[in-house]
Design a protein around this motif. Structure first.
Motif, PDB file in Angstrom:
ATOM      1  N   VAL A  22       0.908  -1.232  -0.051  1.00  0.00           N
ATOM      2  CA  VAL A  22      -0.047   0.037   0.119  1.00  0.00           C
ATOM      3  C   VAL A  22       0.845   1.203   0.212  1.00  0.00           C
ATOM      4  N   GLY A  23       1.962   1.231   0.819  1.00  0.00           N
ATOM      5  CA  GLY A  23       2.875   2.464   0.908  1.00  0.00           C
ATOM      6  C   GLY A  23       3.521   2.762  -0.389  1.00  0.00           C
ATOM      7  N   TRP A  24       3.833   1.711  -0.949  1.00  0.00           N
ATOM      8  CA  TRP A  24       4.548   1.808  -2.496  1.00  0.00           C
ATOM      9  C   TRP A  24       3.469   2.649  -3.365  1.00  0.00           C
ATOM     10  N   LEU A  25       2.310   1.950  -3.406  1.00  0.00           N
ATOM     11  CA  LEU A  25       1.333   2.594  -4.423  1.00  0.00           C
ATOM     12  C   LEU A  25       1.214   4.037  -3.985  1.00  0.00           C
ATOM     13  N   PHE A  26       0.991   4.416  -2.862  1.00  0.00           N
ATOM     14  CA  PHE A  26       0.815   5.848  -2.401  1.00  0.00           C
ATOM     15  C   PHE A  26       1.896   6.519  -2.735  1.00  0.00           C
ATOM     16  N   GLU A  27       3.167   6.203  -2.705  1.00  0.00           N
ATOM     17  CA  GLU A  27       4.359   6.856  -3.158  1.00  0.00           C
ATOM     18  C   GLU A  27       4.482   7.265  -4.595  1.00  0.00           C
ATOM     19  N   GLU A  28       4.119   6.052  -5.291  1.00  0.00           N
ATOM     20  CA  GLU A  28       4.376   5.890  -6.578  1.00  0.00           C
ATOM     21  C   GLU A  28       3.200   7.233  -7.303  1.00  0.00           C
ATOM     22  N   ALA A  29       1.917   7.228  -6.660  1.00  0.00           N
ATOM     23  CA  ALA A  29       1.152   8.443  -7.298  1.00  0.00           C
ATOM     24  C   ALA A  29       1.930   9.842  -6.967  1.00  0.00           C
ATOM     25  N   LEU A  30       2.585   9.881  -5.980  1.00  0.00           N
ATOM     26  CA  LEU A  30       3.362  11.154  -5.786  1.00  0.00           C
ATOM     27  C   LEU A  30       4.509  11.321  -6.690  1.00  0.00           C
ATOM     28  N   TYR A  31       5.070  10.181  -7.012  1.00  0.00           N
ATOM     29  CA  TYR A  31       6.461  10.221  -7.754  1.00  0.00           C
ATOM     30  C   TYR A  31       6.026  10.693  -9.110  1.00  0.00           C
ATOM     31  N   LEU A  32       4.707   9.765  -9.698  1.00  0.00           N
ATOM     32  CA  LEU A  32       4.480  10.166 -11.064  1.00  0.00           C
ATOM     33  C   LEU A  32       3.857  11.773 -11.054  1.00  0.00           C
ATOM     34  N   LYS A  33       3.748  12.239  -9.848  1.00  0.00           N
ATOM     35  CA  LYS A  33       3.220  13.578  -9.848  1.00  0.00           C
ATOM     36  C   LYS A  33       4.689  14.715 -10.012  1.00  0.00           C
ATOM     37  N   GLY A  34       5.725  13.908  -9.791  1.00  0.00           N
ATOM     38  CA  GLY A  34       7.098  14.692  -9.859  1.00  0.00           C
ATOM     39  C   GLY A  34       7.557  15.044  -8.732  1.00  0.00           C
ATOM     40  N   GLU A  35       6.993  14.153  -7.443  1.00  0.00           N
ATOM     41  CA  GLU A  35       7.920  14.485  -6.010  1.00  0.00           C
ATOM     42  C   GLU A  35       8.994  13.426  -5.962  1.00  0.00           C
ATOM     43  N   LYS A  36      10.065  13.941  -5.984  1.00  0.00           N
ATOM     44  CA  LYS A  36      11.285  13.194  -6.221  1.00  0.00           C
ATOM     45  C   LYS A  36      12.090  12.828  -4.874  1.00  0.00           C
ATOM     46  N   ASP A  37      11.594  13.657  -3.567  1.00  0.00           N
ATOM     47  CA  ASP A  37      11.859  13.362  -2.452  1.00  0.00           C
ATOM     48  C   ASP A  37      11.078  12.514  -1.698  1.00  0.00           C
ATOM     49  N   SER A  38      12.106  11.202  -1.426  1.00  0.00           N
ATOM     50  CA  SER A  38      11.341  10.042  -0.782  1.00  0.00           C
ATOM     51  C   SER A  38      10.639  10.391   0.694  1.00  0.00           C
ATOM     52  N   LEU A  39      11.432  11.342   1.517  1.00  0.00           N
ATOM     53  CA  LEU A  39      10.864  11.825   2.753  1.00  0.00           C
ATOM     54  C   LEU A  39       9.631  12.183   2.578  1.00  0.00           C
ATOM     55  N   VAL A  40       9.494  13.383   1.776  1.00  0.00           N
ATOM     56  CA  VAL A  40       8.417  13.997   1.474  1.00  0.00           C
ATOM     57  C   VAL A  40       6.942  12.806   0.999  1.00  0.00           C
ATOM     58  N   ARG A  41       7.479  11.923   0.148  1.00  0.00           N
ATOM     59  CA  ARG A  41       6.672  10.975  -0.273  1.00  0.00           C
ATOM     60  C   ARG A  41       6.176  10.287   1.146  1.00  0.00           C
ATOM     61  N   LYS A  42       6.871   9.785   1.796  1.00  0.00           N
ATOM     62  CA  LYS A  42       6.739   8.967   2.931  1.00  0.00           C
ATOM     63  C   LYS A  42       5.770   9.767   3.974  1.00  0.00           C
ATOM     64  N   ALA A  43       5.939  11.081   3.997  1.00  0.00           N
ATOM     65  CA  ALA A  43       5.309  11.719   5.066  1.00  0.00           C
ATOM     66  C   ALA A  43       3.804  11.897   4.574  1.00  0.00           C
ATOM     67  N   LYS A  44       3.720  12.281   3.268  1.00  0.00           N
ATOM     68  CA  LYS A  44       2.328  12.253   2.614  1.00  0.00           C
ATOM     69  C   LYS A  44       1.431  11.232   2.649  1.00  0.00           C
ATOM     70  N   ALA A  45       2.218  10.042   2.494  1.00  0.00           N
ATOM     71  CA  ALA A  45       1.418   8.534   2.590  1.00  0.00           C
ATOM     72  C   ALA A  45       0.806   8.340   3.758  1.00  0.00           C
ATOM     73  N   LEU A  46       1.924   8.618   4.867  1.00  0.00           N
ATOM     74  CA  LEU A  46       1.383   8.377   6.326  1.00  0.00           C
ATOM     75  C   LEU A  46       0.186   9.361   6.464  1.00  0.00           C
ATOM     76  N   GLU A  47       0.219  10.446   5.967  1.00  0.00           N
ATOM     77  CA  GLU A  47      -0.820  11.450   6.505  1.00  0.00           C
ATOM     78  C   GLU A  47      -2.308  11.028   5.725  1.00  0.00           C
ATOM     79  N   MET A  48      -2.151  10.548   4.406  1.00  0.00           N
ATOM     80  CA  MET A  48      -3.139  10.129   3.728  1.00  0.00           C
ATOM     81  C   MET A  48      -3.620   8.754   4.306  1.00  0.00           C
ATOM     82  N   ILE A  49      -2.954   7.650   4.787  1.00  0.00           N
ATOM     83  CA  ILE A  49      -3.662   6.594   5.332  1.00  0.00           C
ATOM     84  C   ILE A  49      -4.388   6.761   6.535  1.00  0.00           C
ATOM     85  N   GLN A  50      -3.814   7.927   6.986  1.00  0.00           N
ATOM     86  CA  GLN A  50      -4.498   8.240   8.417  1.00  0.00           C
ATOM     87  C   GLN A  50      -5.916   9.126   8.222  1.00  0.00           C
TER      88      GLN A  50
END
Lengths: 242, 268
Positions: free
Chosen positions: A94-122
């Motif tokens: 699930v985490g990978w899927l969330f991060e992939e969505a951000l990666y495809l949007k152009g978010e290259k920073d994996s820490l930012v992606r992780k933080a946003k994925a955490l926010e969304m799952i909650q």
């Protein structure tokens, strides 16, 4: 109020050959459909099986060839699919899927992606540990929550929910609808809610359109349509439920 | 994940792993500590029986059979590995493109594949060898090409199945490129199928290499290969049975180990 999606004279035809030598058979699935989705509303789209509900969704997302005009205000419309079992990649967490969505949007920073994925799952009502799970380890309701989160990951303004709760049982349906409503209020989403369930549409939507064999036979405010149906087909539909 | 596999007490997996480990060890000894030079000829040792100095005995030229089986296994393994790599690589690309995009590319490429597939793979490899000439590398390339059709069919079928799944549509909506969808989103889903077909392909390649060398067009003498040894041992099978026995056991173990492992990994 601005329109987020404007659809004018939308016509979709499928043509098919029965065999290589026979004539092409053309079937009109949508016939001259016009409607608009206003900013921040939930628009219900109701119709029987085969009336072309999903084709409207696919046309808006440019997944099928169409004639007519579809004008978008939002640049990245997303969709929630009916079957939560095939909408999540079974090989990925699930985490990978969330991060992939951000990666495809152009978010290259994996820490930012992780933080946003955490926010969304909650935000979709699941705890952090679900990020480490595979889709097969989730129940139907949890999967649909993940699907909603995934669709919202790129922060879209417009969302299509195609029979998003039809595959779930009644109690889970209510929870998912509640979540959808909550996210709609919080993020100012516009939603095209496709369903065959009149009760669900009544509870969720502000406006409703009734579709029959590729034509919109009636549309308007939900309360208006439900209390004072004009078209014969709408009356039939309503009398079968209430 | 590996821990989980072993917890299930999967017998195929345990036996397969043990056999593969033994064969790998055997080949490592062959690479780093081979007892004798495998091509050393000695008239006095002709058909020497099994002894402590020559545990598997000696062949018709007095060469140590143990050393030759070691080197032969390595040669066979190399050819099989190369074949599988070539077959899988092109199989994934061709199968992926045809399955995912469909249309005219699919029609054209699959008809070509069908035509290639119509020949038995050994016959096809023979055809390529007649063009490329014989030798280890030529055999690897020829067998590799002969293995492409079966791999690309398997991959194509899996891609066809996957491309209409909603998760692929979702990835497309999010703006993933076709290449990314093919290799990042779909490919991991076909690993279980791919692993078992790679293992089956590997076994077929071992057999094919052995038969090519048996026919005298694979690994060239005096370099040993399991197939060559079997074909040479044929003449002396009643006089010196150990000459045929040990290369045969090596072939069997190589195939058995990898097919058990493939079964276990494909099951999941």
């Amino acid at each position: 109020m601005n329109n987020i999606v404007t659809v004018n004279n939308l016509t979709v035809k499928f043509s098919n050959r029965k065999s290589a030598f026979s004539k092409k058979v053309t079937k009109t699935v949508l016939d001259d459909v016009c409607f608009e989705v206003r900013e921040g509303e939930i628009l219900g789209l109701v119709g029987e099986s085969g009336s072309g509900k999903s084709t409207i969704a696919k046309a808006i997302l440019k997944l099928v060839p169409y004639e007519g005009e579809i004008h978008h205000e939002s640049d990245n419309p997303q969709m929630i699919f009916q079957d939560p079992y095939s909408a999540l990649n079974p090989a990925k967490k699930v985490g990978w899927l969330f991060e992939e969505a951000l990666y495809l949007k152009g978010e290259k920073d994996s820490l930012v992606r992780k933080a946003k994925a955490l926010e969304m799952i909650q935000m979709v009502g699941l705890s952090e540990e679900y990020l480490e799970r595979f889709p097969r380890e989730l129940s139907g309701g949890q999967r649909q929550r993940v699907c909603i989160g995934l669709a919202l990951m790129q922060n879209p303004k417009f969302l299509i929910a195609d029979e998003a709760v039809s595959a779930l049982d009644v109690t889970i349906q209510a929870q998912i609808l509640e979540l959808l409503k909550e996210l709609h209020d919080k993020m100012g989403l516009s939603i095209l809610f496709i369903s065959h369930d009149l009760k669900v549409v009544y509870n969720l939507c502000q406006r409703v359109m009734i579709l029959k064999s590729g034509k919109i036979v009636e549309s308007g405010e939900v309360k208006e349509v439900y209390t004072n149906p004009q078209h014969e087909y709408t009356k039939q539909l309503l009398s079968s439920v209430f | 994940m590996i821990k989980k596999l072993f917890k299930n007490k999967n017998l195929n997996l345990i036996i397969g792993t043990v056999i593969v480990a033994i064969m790998v060890l055997f080949m490592l000894v062959g690479i780093f500590a081979i007892p004798y030079e495998s091509t050393d000829i000695s008239a006095s040792l002709k058909f020497a029986p099994m002894s402590l100095e020559h545990p598997f005995g000696c062949d018709n030229f007095g060469r140590d059979i143990l050393s030759r089986v070691m080197e032969g296994t390595i040669a066979t393994f190399k050819v099989a590995l190369g074949t599988v790599i070539i077959g899988t690589f092109f199989g994934i690309i061709i199968g992926g493109v045809t399955g995912y995009f469909g249309g005219i590319i699919d029609e054209v490429l699959m008809r070509v594949i069908d035509a290639v597939f119509a020949f038995p793979s050994i016959l096809l490899a023979l055809l390529f060898i007649s063009i490329l000439g014989s030798g280890t590398y030529q055999v690897t390339i020829a067998l590799g090409i002969a293995f492409v059709p079966s791999f690309s069919r398997i991959v194509r079928a899996e891609f066809l199945k996957a491309k209409n799944m909603d998760y692929v549509r979702m990835a497309r909506l999010m703006g993933a490129s076709n290449i990314r969808i093919m290799f990042v989103h779909i490919l991991p889903n076909i690993y279980p199928v791919l692993i078992s077909s790679i293992m089956i392909g590997f076994n077929n390649a071992v057999l094919a290499e052995a038969s090519m060398s048996y026919l005298g067009i694979g690994v060239q003498p005096p370099e040993p290969s399991l197939g060559r040894m079997l074909s040479e041992a044929q003449t002396y099978i009643f006089k010196v049975p150990n000459y045929a026995l040990f290369p045969g056991i090596a072939v069997i173990l190589l195939i058995l180990g990898f097919s058990l492992l493939g079964d276990a990994l494909g099951e999941k």
